[in-house]
Write an enzyme that holds these catalytic residues in place. Structure first.
Site, PDB file in Angstrom:
ATOM      1  N   ASP A 273       0.802  -1.169   0.063  1.00  0.00           N
ATOM      2  CA  ASP A 273      -0.072   0.083  -0.016  1.00  0.00           C
ATOM      3  C   ASP A 273       0.938   1.338   0.018  1.00  0.00           C
ATOM      4  O   ASP A 273       2.121   1.069   0.264  1.00  0.00           O
ATOM      5  CB  ASP A 273      -1.048  -0.005   1.234  1.00  0.00           C
ATOM      6  CG  ASP A 273      -2.094   0.930   0.853  1.00  0.00           C
ATOM      7  OD1 ASP A 273      -2.329   1.618   0.165  1.00  0.00           O
ATOM      8  OD2 ASP A 273      -3.058   0.752   1.898  1.00  0.00           O
TER       9      ASP A 273
HETATM   10  C1  BGC Z   1      -5.065   3.038  -0.019  1.00  0.00           C
HETATM   11  C2  BGC Z   1      -5.163   2.291  -0.801  1.00  0.00           C
HETATM   12  C3  BGC Z   1      -5.060   2.893  -2.291  1.00  0.00           C
HETATM   13  C4  BGC Z   1      -3.653   3.905  -2.320  1.00  0.00           C
HETATM   14  C5  BGC Z   1      -3.598   4.427  -3.659  1.00  0.00           C
HETATM   15  C6  BGC Z   1      -3.920   4.290   0.026  1.00  0.00           C
HETATM   16  O1  BGC Z   1      -3.917   5.189   0.979  1.00  0.00           O
HETATM   17  O2  BGC Z   1      -4.955   2.426   1.376  1.00  0.00           O
HETATM   18  O3  BGC Z   1      -6.408   1.609  -0.811  1.00  0.00           O
HETATM   19  O4  BGC Z   1      -5.316   2.297  -3.195  1.00  0.00           O
HETATM   20  O5  BGC Z   1      -3.860   4.632  -1.227  1.00  0.00           O
HETATM   21  O6  BGC Z   1      -4.327   5.743  -3.842  1.00  0.00           O
END
Ligand code: BGC
Length: 778
Positions: A273
């Site tokens: 993530d």
């Molecule tokens: C989130 C993810 C997301 C990523 C990209 C993160 O803060 O937890 O679910 O895909 O950001 O935007």
């Protein structure tokens, strides 16, 4: 003359040499992947393992993100013929910038219903269609991988991102996710199932250490991923932010390699993530991250990619401080995905998806996910009358299509409840609307400005105040209108969890609105309907008796108002059912005892003391009566369940169960059928029953029947036994219960398993880092 000739020859020789060099430089797709990887410098290898954000907005003289507003991209190496993958959020549609500088064209995407709404359909065929439509927008806007679906378990109703997730039950989460993935990927684009695993709270999400037993991991927190990955092979998996038993999931080899790849056969790559593996955003600047451990665990790509990680990786590669094999394998997995991507195949994209066709799909899916909780004296469907409907509640005028954060979609429009009602031909009380509209516009602007100033899409949404209406005015409206419709709205999103008061429970101004409107309308013999425009469970027990009808509309996407009107009018017979329990009291949830963890002021640790007893597994085993149980949802018709039959009375490899469902009411409709299994619990404690199958009928006309068939395998009979690290089916009598909800069981039958059966022996993983006392352990 001779000089000129020599010069020409030199130029020609140089040109030839360049050509030979170019031919020697292996090209992805032409040379074997291993050869391409071996031709990379240590710097290039490090870059391949990282997202490309650290290179700034322009890379190799071109915009780094071909698709503005995408969440990130991988690193391109032109000389080796490797293009960049574009990764875009997810999950309620593709999230990109709708407008681009110096460009009059717009790039809006369709806002589809959020995860809880999709799961509430219990209809995998429909969700595959939704996935197909979402994937089509991914493809037509030129992205390669959609960062979805998100399938973490609703351990507690206050998780701020539950709306993106599906359920408190892993079977429904896994099956819905598999259908979604199949649909998206049928377009030749990829998905990223997330957040792997146990990302069950937003508070301190970057550092929280979750203490979870091996059994609870296997049966509850991994099961949905296992189902979806085995059935649908997503191109990628996104590891989560949190730690499990002391180690970041992005550094857990047991999770990312032993289980995901060796046991489940996952073939794609794992990405972290965004900034996963760091204690906090403040610590991004120091070298706390363990990028080497992440790669060695099998986390192939670190997003969004930071210079600090690059330096560390280059150094480790050059000095043998990271396994060559791990680096090679991770790059190989990324390149295999690149090879199948639209960008590698140079697929043309239109930037012009069929938004009109997709609006029809989102409208249908949202409608099918709506859950009718209450329908006293068949107040619904509500046919069009001459007297207007009085529409109360600020959310009626500012309907919420989806949650906030990365799951938000930039849609071209969103249909409010008011517009939906009008489009369906309902007369509404315009005088009341005229009071609400300016008030709501003003409050909405204030809230928007506040959010803009405090983090934009990552700012936590706040409840806006209700418009205070004089009792005398409400009395007048009760006399002049036909029915009252009140919307209660809730929004939440990434980075923060929901609150108990004024969020899980209604706020005082909402209670007072329901009280006043119900009193006034009931005094005139008129009915009151409540629409719940929410992303997850709220409290209903204290006020449900005051109103005549309750419809959960969820956060239904951009066609929300039209979808609600389709159900209210009876154009569509509701067939959604709850994928989570609506409890009487928040503290009924066993996780409430240690929700958010300790120390309370700044949680670091959370102990999952409830073990596998999450949601209905707890309530139905320990006799805690909910307000509305898991699997509950009403219809405008009735269904009769009959003729349950088993292929055998003794289990041998598998058993087939069939049941006839007949529409015994007056209106055409669909029914979501649920199969629960009670297993013998002599050696291992078990929940009273667990969902082992579900199906949705076709539209059945009054009197029409359909036979539904389920197949149960040894894996469905098994529980995870930690001491043996195996899935084991105990010998004894198994009871199958088929019903309309988890407690409304209509038919049951039993079979016997004559000898204990070890289904699958797996890695002994998730060693605890504390002495975890499960309250209901074996
Ligand atoms: C989130 C993810 C997301 C990523 C990209 C993160 O803060 O937890 O679910 O895909 O950001 O935007």
């Amino acid at each position: 003359m001779i000089k000129a000739k020599i010069k020409t020859m030199v130029i020609f020789a140089t040109f030839l040499q360049l050509q030979v060099n170019a031919q020697k430089t292996p090209q992805l797709g032409k040379a074997p992947i291993d050869v391409v990887i071996n031709a990379m410098t240590p710097e290039e290898k490090a870059s391949m393992l990282l997202g490309a954000e650290m290179h700034g907005p322009v890379l190799n003289g071109e915009p780094r993100l071909r698709v503005p507003g995408a969440a990130g991209g991988t690193f391109p190496i032109k000389r080796l013929g490797i293009p960049a993958l574009i990764l875009a959020d997810g999950p309620a549609g593709i999230r990109i910038e709708p407008k681009r500088p110096n460009d009059t064209k717009t790039y809006y995407a369709t806002a589809f219903p959020v995860g809880t709404a999709l799961a509430s359909t219990w209809n995998t065929e429909l969700i595959e269609q939704v996935g197909k439509a979402i994937g089509n927008e991914v493809k037509e806007y030129g992205a390669d991988v959609l960062l979805a679906p998100a399938i973490n378990i609703h351990r507690n109703p206050l998780n701020g991102r539950n709306f993106e997730y599906y359920s408190e039950d892993p079977l429904i989460a896994g099956e819905i996710a598999a259908a979604y993935i199949k649909g998206v990927q049928s377009n030749g684009v990829g998905t990223s199932i997330k957040h792997f695993a146990a990302n069950n709270q937003e508070t301190n999400r970057l550092s929280i250490n979750e203490h979870i037993s091996h059994r609870a991991m296997r049966e509850i927190y991994l099961k949905g991923f296992e189902i979806a990955i085995k059935k649908a092979q997503p191109w990628t998996v996104m590891s989560s932010y949190n730690k499990v038993n002391g180690t970041y999931t992005s550094e857990r080899k047991d999770l990312l390699t032993d289980i995901l790849r060796e046991e489940w056969g996952f073939k794609g790559f794992v990405m972290s993530d965004w900034f996963g593996g760091y204690e906090s955003f403040e610590s991004l600047g120091n070298s706390a991250s363990n990028v080497v451990a992440q790669v060695e665990a099998g986390n192939d790509l670190m997003m969004p990619g930071m210079q600090l990680q690059h330096d560390k990786l280059v150094n480790a590669i050059k000095n043998g401080k990271i396994s060559n094999e791990a680096v090679h394998n991770s790059i190989k997995r990324i390149l295999k995905t690149v090879l199948q991507s639209p960008v590698f195949k140079k697929q043309k994209y239109s930037n012009n998806p069929d938004l009109k066709a997709n609006a029809a799909i989102t409208r249908q899916a949202a409608t099918e996910g709506m859950v009718l909780l209450k329908n006293e004296n068949n107040v619904l469907p509500y046919s069009i009358h001459t007297a207007p409907a009085a529409v109360f509640g600020i959310t009626s005028y500012n309907f919420i299509s989806g949650g906030t954060g990365s799951g938000d979609v930039n849609e071209a429009y969103s249909v409010s409840l008011l517009d939906g009602l009008k489009n369906a031909g309902y007369a509404i009380d315009q005088n009341l609307a005229d009071l609400y509209i300016p008030f709501v516009a003003n409050e909405f602007k204030k809230e928007n400005d506040r959010r803009e100033k405090s983090g934009g899409i990552l700012a936590t949404p706040k409840k806006m105040p209700e418009l205070e209406l004089e009792t005398s005015l409400i009395n007048t409206k009760a006399a002049s209108s036909d029915i009252a419709i009140i919307t209660i709205g809730r929004n939440s999103g990434e980075n923060a969890d929901r609150q108990i008061s004024e969020d899980f429970y209604l706020a005082q101004d909402e209670i007072s609105l329901i009280n006043k409107v119900s009193k006034a309308f009931h005094a005139q013999g008129k009915k009151v309907i409540v629409i719940l425009n929410i992303g997850g469970a709220i409290e209903t027990a204290s006020w449900k008796d005051k109103v005549d009808g309750i419809l959960v509309a969820w956060l239904p996407g951009q066609e929300g108002g039209n979808s609600v009107a389709d159900v209210l009018s009876g154009k569509v017979n509701p067939s959604g059912k709850l994928p989570m329990t609506f409890v009487v009291d928040y503290n009924n949830h066993p996780s409430a005892a240690n929700w958010l963890g300790t120390p309370a002021a700044n949680p670091k640790d959370v102990s999952y003391e409830e073990g596998i007893y999450v949601g209905y597994r707890f309530f139905n085993t320990f006799g805690v009566k909910p307000s509305y149980e898991f699997g509950f949802g009403k219809s405008y018709t009735d269904f009769k369940y009959s003729n349950i039959s088993l292929s055998s009375k003794t289990f041998d490899k598998e058993i087939t169960v069939s049941i006839a469902i007949t529409n015994s009411g007056q209106k055409a409709g669909k029914e979501a059928i649920q199969l629960y299994l009670s297993a013998p619990a002599l050696k291992t404690d078990k929940p009273y029953s667990e969902l082992k199958g579900f199906a949705k009928t076709k539209i059945l006309n009054p009197g029409e029947s359909q036979t539904i068939t389920f197949i149960l395998k040894v894996s469905d009979l098994s529980s995870f036994v930690e001491s043996q690290s195996a899935w084991i089916a105990e010998k004894g009598i198994y009871n199958i219960q088929i019903g309309s909800s988890s407690t409304d069981i209509r038919e049951s039958a039993s079979f016997e398993l004559q000898t204990e059966t070890i289904g699958e022996k797996v890695h002994d993983s998730f060693k605890l880092d504390i002495d975890l006392k499960e309250t209901h352990s074996n």
